[in-house]
Design an enzyme around this catalytic site. Sequence first.
Site, PDB file in Angstrom:
ATOM      1  N   LYS A  22       0.848  -1.208   0.000  1.00  0.00           N
ATOM      2  CA  LYS A  22       0.000   0.000   0.000  1.00  0.00           C
ATOM      3  C   LYS A  22       0.879   1.253   0.000  1.00  0.00           C
ATOM      4  O   LYS A  22       0.645   2.191  -0.765  1.00  0.00           O
ATOM      5  CB  LYS A  22      -0.877  -0.015   1.258  1.00  0.00           C
ATOM      6  CG  LYS A  22      -1.453   1.327   1.637  1.00  0.00           C
ATOM      7  CD  LYS A  22      -2.231   1.273   2.924  1.00  0.00           C
ATOM      8  CE  LYS A  22      -1.441   1.611   4.170  1.00  0.00           C
ATOM      9  NZ  LYS A  22      -1.204   3.032   4.452  1.00  0.00           N
ATOM     10  N   ASN A  23       1.910   1.258   0.848  1.00  0.00           N
ATOM     11  CA  ASN A  23       2.724   2.467   0.986  1.00  0.00           C
ATOM     12  C   ASN A  23       3.615   2.724  -0.230  1.00  0.00           C
ATOM     13  O   ASN A  23       4.255   3.768  -0.320  1.00  0.00           O
ATOM     14  CB  ASN A  23       3.587   2.391   2.253  1.00  0.00           C
ATOM     15  CG  ASN A  23       2.756   2.613   3.501  1.00  0.00           C
ATOM     16  OD1 ASN A  23       1.565   2.927   3.414  1.00  0.00           O
ATOM     17  ND2 ASN A  23       3.366   2.462   4.665  1.00  0.00           N
ATOM     18  N   CYS A 117      -4.174   8.431  10.223  1.00  0.00           N
ATOM     19  CA  CYS A 117      -4.206   7.730  11.507  1.00  0.00           C
ATOM     20  C   CYS A 117      -3.890   8.699  12.643  1.00  0.00           C
ATOM     21  O   CYS A 117      -3.061   9.588  12.486  1.00  0.00           O
ATOM     22  CB  CYS A 117      -3.136   6.640  11.522  1.00  0.00           C
ATOM     23  SG  CYS A 117      -3.663   5.094  10.835  1.00  0.00           S
ATOM     24  N   ARG A 122       1.964  14.631  13.294  1.00  0.00           N
ATOM     25  CA  ARG A 122       2.346  14.395  11.905  1.00  0.00           C
ATOM     26  C   ARG A 122       2.308  15.658  11.047  1.00  0.00           C
ATOM     27  O   ARG A 122       1.492  15.781  10.133  1.00  0.00           O
ATOM     28  CB  ARG A 122       1.464  13.304  11.292  1.00  0.00           C
ATOM     29  CG  ARG A 122       1.511  12.019  12.075  1.00  0.00           C
ATOM     30  CD  ARG A 122       0.717  10.927  11.439  1.00  0.00           C
ATOM     31  NE  ARG A 122       1.484  10.212  10.432  1.00  0.00           N
ATOM     32  CZ  ARG A 122       1.013   9.177   9.754  1.00  0.00           C
ATOM     33  NH1 ARG A 122      -0.200   8.768   9.952  1.00  0.00           N
ATOM     34  NH2 ARG A 122       1.760   8.561   8.866  1.00  0.00           N
ATOM     35  N   ASP A 305       5.914   0.907  11.829  1.00  0.00           N
ATOM     36  CA  ASP A 305       4.689   0.220  11.422  1.00  0.00           C
ATOM     37  C   ASP A 305       4.621  -1.230  11.916  1.00  0.00           C
ATOM     38  O   ASP A 305       3.613  -1.908  11.698  1.00  0.00           O
ATOM     39  CB  ASP A 305       4.540   0.251   9.888  1.00  0.00           C
ATOM     40  CG  ASP A 305       4.064   1.600   9.394  1.00  0.00           C
ATOM     41  OD1 ASP A 305       3.723   2.460  10.227  1.00  0.00           O
ATOM     42  OD2 ASP A 305       4.021   1.802   8.163  1.00  0.00           O
ATOM     43  N   ARG A 397      -7.960  -0.520   5.815  1.00  0.00           N
ATOM     44  CA  ARG A 397      -7.238   0.517   5.065  1.00  0.00           C
ATOM     45  C   ARG A 397      -5.906  -0.035   4.557  1.00  0.00           C
ATOM     46  O   ARG A 397      -5.351   0.480   3.584  1.00  0.00           O
ATOM     47  CB  ARG A 397      -6.941   1.709   5.968  1.00  0.00           C
ATOM     48  CG  ARG A 397      -8.122   2.617   6.248  1.00  0.00           C
ATOM     49  CD  ARG A 397      -7.661   3.808   7.069  1.00  0.00           C
ATOM     50  NE  ARG A 397      -6.394   4.288   6.557  1.00  0.00           N
ATOM     51  CZ  ARG A 397      -5.424   4.833   7.291  1.00  0.00           C
ATOM     52  NH1 ARG A 397      -5.589   4.988   8.577  1.00  0.00           N
ATOM     53  NH2 ARG A 397      -4.298   5.241   6.736  1.00  0.00           N
TER      54      ARG A 397
HETATM   55  C1  UD1 Z   1       4.986   6.892   6.012  1.00  0.00           C
HETATM   56  C2  UD1 Z   1       4.104   5.670   5.970  1.00  0.00           C
HETATM   57  C3  UD1 Z   1       3.701   5.238   7.357  1.00  0.00           C
HETATM   58  C4  UD1 Z   1       4.938   5.050   8.232  1.00  0.00           C
HETATM   59  C5  UD1 Z   1       5.844   6.277   8.181  1.00  0.00           C
HETATM   60  C6  UD1 Z   1       7.163   6.081   8.892  1.00  0.00           C
HETATM   61  C7  UD1 Z   1       2.966   5.931   3.841  1.00  0.00           C
HETATM   62  C8  UD1 Z   1       1.698   6.178   3.130  1.00  0.00           C
HETATM   63  N1  UD1 Z   1       2.934   5.973   5.172  1.00  0.00           N
HETATM   64  O1  UD1 Z   1       4.203   7.925   6.607  1.00  0.00           O
HETATM   65  O2  UD1 Z   1       2.972   4.025   7.267  1.00  0.00           O
HETATM   66  O3  UD1 Z   1       4.537   4.848   9.569  1.00  0.00           O
HETATM   67  O4  UD1 Z   1       6.141   6.610   6.808  1.00  0.00           O
HETATM   68  O5  UD1 Z   1       7.831   4.989   8.406  1.00  0.00           O
HETATM   69  O6  UD1 Z   1       3.975   5.648   3.245  1.00  0.00           O
HETATM   70  N2  UD1 Z   1       7.386  14.683  10.113  1.00  0.00           N
HETATM   71  C9  UD1 Z   1       7.585  16.007  10.382  1.00  0.00           C
HETATM   72  N3  UD1 Z   1       7.408  16.907   9.378  1.00  0.00           N
HETATM   73  C10 UD1 Z   1       7.067  16.532   8.113  1.00  0.00           C
HETATM   74  C11 UD1 Z   1       6.890  15.161   7.837  1.00  0.00           C
HETATM   75  C12 UD1 Z   1       7.054  14.259   8.868  1.00  0.00           C
HETATM   76  O7  UD1 Z   1       7.877  16.388  11.506  1.00  0.00           O
HETATM   77  O8  UD1 Z   1       6.931  17.390   7.240  1.00  0.00           O
HETATM   78  C13 UD1 Z   1       7.543  13.709  11.205  1.00  0.00           C
HETATM   79  C14 UD1 Z   1       6.221  12.981  11.483  1.00  0.00           C
HETATM   80  O9  UD1 Z   1       5.409  13.740  12.357  1.00  0.00           O
HETATM   81  C15 UD1 Z   1       6.698  11.700  12.099  1.00  0.00           C
HETATM   82  C16 UD1 Z   1       8.015  11.434  11.362  1.00  0.00           C
HETATM   83  O10 UD1 Z   1       8.402  12.671  10.788  1.00  0.00           O
HETATM   84  O11 UD1 Z   1       6.958  11.889  13.457  1.00  0.00           O
HETATM   85  C17 UD1 Z   1       7.899  10.384  10.283  1.00  0.00           C
HETATM   86  O12 UD1 Z   1       6.941  10.776   9.334  1.00  0.00           O
HETATM   87  P1  UD1 Z   1       7.032  10.380   7.805  1.00  0.00           P
HETATM   88  O13 UD1 Z   1       8.284   9.594   7.559  1.00  0.00           O
HETATM   89  O14 UD1 Z   1       6.821  11.599   7.002  1.00  0.00           O
HETATM   90  O15 UD1 Z   1       5.799   9.428   7.660  1.00  0.00           O
HETATM   91  P2  UD1 Z   1       4.688   9.433   6.533  1.00  0.00           P
HETATM   92  O16 UD1 Z   1       5.306   9.685   5.216  1.00  0.00           O
HETATM   93  O17 UD1 Z   1       3.543  10.234   6.971  1.00  0.00           O
END
Ligand code: UD1
Length: 418
Positions: A22-23, A117, A122, A305, A397
């Site tokens: 999915k990701n 979620c 985030r 995850d 999901r």
């Molecule tokens: C993706 C995955 C999710 C997984 C996560 C971490 C998808 C669709 N989802 O989520 O399943 O749990 O990677 O492996 O691929 N952060 C910031 N600022 C930003 C972006 C992120 O502070 O602009 C922080 C987030 O709050 C979090 C951390 O960075 O604490 C990791 O987030 P991120 O790697 O961006 O996760 P996602 O891409 O949302």
Amino acid sequence: MAKLLIKSGCILRGTVNISSAKNAILPVIAASLLSGERCILNEVPYLEDVKVMGEVIKSIGARFEEFDKESIAIIASELSNPEPTYELIRKMRASFLVMGPMLSRIGRVRISLPGGCAIGTRPIDLHLKGFAAMGAAISIGHGFIEAYAKKLKGESIYLDFPSVGATENIMMAACLADGVTTIENAAEEPEIVDLANFLSNMGAIIRGAGTDTIKIEGVKELRGAAHTAIPDRIEGGTFMIAAAATGGDVLVDSVVPEHLKPVTAKLKEMGVEVTEYERAIRVKSCGCLNPTDIKTMPYPGFPTDMQSQMMSAMCVAKGTSIATETVFENRFMHINELKLMGAKIKVDGRSAIIEGSERLSGAKVKATDLRAGAALTIAGLCAEGYTEISDIYHIERGYIGLEGKLRKLGADIERIEE
Ligand code: UD1
């Protein structure tokens, strides 16, 4: 509302086939917006999140056609609406991944702050910093982000944290920018490499995906391409842990063992026999697990995850384990539910201390998020009596036919509609 009803006492045995990730598929759908030509995605699991992403790109004018059981075609010849539907973006955080391709392709976007979620705040500051560095004018107000860029420009961008989403969004935006973009401290997850492969097939010039420095040389346009996403390492890891926790013997088929190294290493520490093949992993366990410690980290560290599923296994290990969550600040919501099943867990800041006991007891619990739902399913398989999991839309999901796959392995599990 549907529920999962699980009866205890099963030992999982047999072979399970893992679906595409999915990701990996979600960013690839967003990347299809970068070309006016037809893109074809094969072996797509029709998960709720994939459907939502399809609706998101339809809301901005792209065509999203499901033309056979597992293939979709995306044709983004015209992106007529710069404002994706508010409710869809609120529904799922990954829908925010359309921002980079839209900015790059049509130069403007008005998008709601994303949902997803409930596992922490985030933020999306890293995505926005990247776009701003590339010359986009960005304003935020009333829950919306508006961004304009006549033409994005290649830049050197350092991410404060190797965010998966920010790396993907900036990488996509950079494909049609003027000049070279360098992303430093980039995420190294296999899904980033998968996306870079798809973009390269579309004609993008990308080097270094899978390392902490990615270089993207902007091109004038991208062509259509076909793609099959990588196997879902999180689904694979979930079945590995379920097999281990139930004392089972399962061949987890159609996975890339390299992607599952952290899970394999921890299960081995717990005394589980894990054998890697070229595209499969066999997990054989006597059911007597040693305790272990995990600390979630960006790839190649232990995946956040998989933290909750591993915690379920720790609950039935002999001794004390510690799980430390460093990626998200609010990813312990499953603990209260596990406690309802008799788990002995104390939280100390970002760590959970788990006193393993031989048996959990079945209870009525709630899937508080996607992976928490998977963790409760594993706990239910190891618990005495009946476990009833509500709010399973979270599970749906991210897992295609979870209960069917588990039933095939011998679990007594049923999806009931209320
Ligand atoms: C993706 C995955 C999710 C997984 C996560 C971490 C998808 C669709 N989802 O989520 O399943 O749990 O990677 O492996 O691929 N952060 C910031 N600022 C930003 C972006 C992120 O502070 O602009 C922080 C987030 O709050 C979090 C951390 O960075 O604490 C990791 O987030 P991120 O790697 O961006 O996760 P996602 O891409 O949302």
